[in-house]
Design a protein around this motif. Structure first.
Motif, PDB file in Angstrom:
ATOM      1  N   PHE A  32      33.370  24.903  33.416  1.00 14.47           N
ATOM      2  CA  PHE A  32      34.478  25.560  32.814  1.00 14.47           C
ATOM      3  C   PHE A  32      34.716  24.962  31.362  1.00 14.47           C
ATOM      4  N   ASP A  33      35.226  26.058  30.661  1.00 14.86           N
ATOM      5  CA  ASP A  33      35.664  25.396  29.142  1.00 14.86           C
ATOM      6  C   ASP A  33      36.863  24.646  29.211  1.00 14.86           C
ATOM      7  N   LEU A  34      37.001  23.851  28.398  1.00 13.48           N
ATOM      8  CA  LEU A  34      38.200  22.749  28.348  1.00 13.48           C
ATOM      9  C   LEU A  34      39.392  23.876  27.579  1.00 13.48           C
ATOM     10  N   GLU A  53      40.447  25.535  36.544  1.00  8.82           N
ATOM     11  CA  GLU A  53      39.257  25.581  37.766  1.00  8.82           C
ATOM     12  C   GLU A  53      39.833  26.393  38.776  1.00  8.82           C
ATOM     13  N   GLN A  54      39.148  27.694  38.879  1.00 13.99           N
ATOM     14  CA  GLN A  54      39.460  28.568  40.048  1.00 13.99           C
ATOM     15  C   GLN A  54      40.818  29.100  39.649  1.00 13.99           C
ATOM     16  N   SER A 178      44.819  34.098  36.520  1.00 12.62           N
ATOM     17  CA  SER A 178      45.057  32.906  36.957  1.00 12.62           C
ATOM     18  C   SER A 178      45.436  33.016  38.446  1.00 12.62           C
ATOM     19  N   ARG A 179      45.742  31.602  39.032  1.00 13.07           N
ATOM     20  CA  ARG A 179      46.573  31.675  40.495  1.00 13.07           C
ATOM     21  C   ARG A 179      47.776  31.444  40.302  1.00 13.07           C
ATOM     22  N   TYR A 180      48.546  31.437  39.160  1.00  7.72           N
ATOM     23  CA  TYR A 180      49.870  31.091  38.972  1.00  7.72           C
ATOM     24  C   TYR A 180      50.708  32.268  39.080  1.00  7.72           C
ATOM     25  N   TYR A 181      51.833  32.098  39.019  1.00  8.24           N
ATOM     26  CA  TYR A 181      52.818  33.234  39.385  1.00  8.24           C
ATOM     27  C   TYR A 181      52.536  34.576  38.391  1.00  8.24           C
ATOM     28  N   TYR A 206      34.862  30.386  31.202  1.00 13.24           N
ATOM     29  CA  TYR A 206      33.602  29.883  31.910  1.00 13.24           C
ATOM     30  C   TYR A 206      32.537  29.845  30.983  1.00 13.24           C
ATOM     31  N   GLY A 207      32.791  29.486  29.709  1.00 11.35           N
ATOM     32  CA  GLY A 207      31.519  29.249  28.929  1.00 11.35           C
ATOM     33  C   GLY A 207      30.764  30.434  28.013  1.00 11.35           C
ATOM     34  N   GLN A 208      29.992  30.269  27.119  1.00 10.30           N
ATOM     35  CA  GLN A 208      29.561  31.233  26.176  1.00 10.30           C
ATOM     36  C   GLN A 208      28.515  32.130  26.938  1.00 10.30           C
TER      37      GLN A 208
END
Length: 398
Positions: A32-34, A53-54, A178-181, A206-208
């Motif tokens: 994963f990208d920071l 992450e996920q 995302s998995r947020y609201y 998820y990267g280049q």
């Protein structure tokens, strides 16, 4: 700094200003990208970094004390995502946001020494008392071995035959779910639908290499990922009704919905598009693209060159394949959309009507590429739900 100049993923690096280059990589996640670097105001040394992450924010700490502090905070809010949004100068008092997929969250005042927290304010008090839905994660392996994250929200009401709405995000490059609201997801779930979101190839975070895998894959590889995610969800959750799957999206998500019923009418019973692209070549006709060479070049990278790749773009444009649209279609567009002109929806509606089909068509006055007010969103969701109910809800349920 954050940089991916020497790495595939966005990493935490030391940048040499004199040399104008990356001196060394402090930390790069393997997948994963920071999203950012953690630094205290009174200390120039970073103590950690975070990444998605996920669909949830996760943290990597460079110091044991920082990890222990975070573990302590997390223990106060089990099963919730936590973010420290403020702290006192002596680090004794923290302001913590705690949230979940079915909860916009609250701001808490936490006293580290007293090992206690008190809730200061809810972020969405109008949701108090509403039964909202959890979001679970699936990970699938798509074409070329790409790992794709998939998020499924099941309605609280449950049942053994639940209609599914697939909801691809916009972009397509550099955007993610995302998995947020999400108010959009929760509203559909509240009305009895399971909702499936897919971070298909090209999604951010998820990267280049993963982002590049989505370039010029509109109507092809991206939709392959979406189809694979739908099949994986239907396989994993027997309560999802294979015969009642619809697809709805905005912007690129609207384009994806329309292309999906062209490509795979056996899987999708209906398609709904808000502000959706119907003609890839028409994207280049907008004045904002003509005035901005950088924007045009970016579009060429993502979609292809309309002069060199015209036939390919026609093949991957719903407006040129309108005869293949055999499923019910819902089209909605704002009259002030400066990103995807309303002409996209007008053209497809005209062609479908000439063919004898009559798509649901909603023009929303004075609205752009999204909504600023609830009353505007209602102008989309009220007719959209009627459309979905008509084509995905059985007569016995209605």
């Amino acid at each position: 700094a954050l940089s991916n100049a020497t790495t595939d993923k966005m990493a935490a690096v030391v940048f040499d200003l004199d040399a104008g280059s990356v001196a060394r990589v402090i930390y790069e996640h393997e997948r994963f990208d920071l999203g950012g670097i953690l630094v205290n105001d009174d200390n120039p040394e970073p103590y950690g970094a975070y990444y998605s992450e996920q669909g949830l924010w996760r943290y990597h700490f460079f110091q044991t004390e920082s990890r222990e502090e975070f573990d302590r905070i997390q223990a106060w809010f089990p099963d919730k995502g936590v973010v420290v949004v403020g702290r006192s100068k002596d680090d004794r008092v923290l302001l913590v946001k705690a949230s979940t997929s079915k909860d916009r969250g609250q701001i808490h005042r936490c006293d580290v020494e007293a090992d206690s927290c008190e809730m200061l304010m809810p972020l969405s008090p109008w949701l108090d008392g509403m039964l909202l839905s959890d979001t679970v994660v699936l990970e699938i392996e798509a074409r070329e071995g790409l790992k794709v994250d998939v998020f499924l929200t099941l309605p609280v009401a449950g049942g053994d035959s639940i209609p599914l709405v697939v909801m691809p995000h916009g972009g397509p490059i550099g955007v993610r779910d995302s998995r947020y609201y999400s108010g959009d997801v929760q509203w559909l779930a509240h009305n009895g639908y399971a909702v499936l979101q897919i971070n298909y190839r090209g999604s951010s975070g998820y990267g280049q290499e993963f982002a590049a895998a989505g370039l010029r894959e509109l109507g092809r590889g991206i939709e392959d990922d979406i189809d694979a995610a739908v099949m994986a969800a239907l396989e994993a959750y027997e309560q999802l009704d294979r015969g009642r799957v619809g697809i709805f999206g905005a912007s690129y998500g609207g384009y994806s919905a329309l292309m999906s019923v062209i490509r795979n009418p056996e899987l999708y019973q209906c398609a709904a598009s808000f502000a959706g692209v119907t003609d890839l070549t028409l994207l280049f006709a907008q004045s904002r693209v003509h005035r901005n060479p950088e924007l045009r070049e970016k579009l060429v990278t993502i979609v292809g060159d309309p002069e060199l790749d015209y036939e390919e773009q026609m093949t991957n444009s719903p407006v040129y394949r309108y005869r293949e649209i055999k499923r019910p279609v819902f089209l909605a567009h704002g009259t002030k959309d400066g990103v995807v002109d309303i002409e996209h929806s007008w053209r497809l509606r005209l062609l479908l009507r000439r063919r004898g089909a009559d798509p649901d068509f909603v023009v929303i006055d004075d609205v752009g590429h999204g909504f600023d007010y609830i009353k505007e969103a209602r102008l989309l969701y009220e007719p959209l739900l009627k459309f979905l109910d008509r084509h995905l809800v059985s007569k016995e349920e209605s």
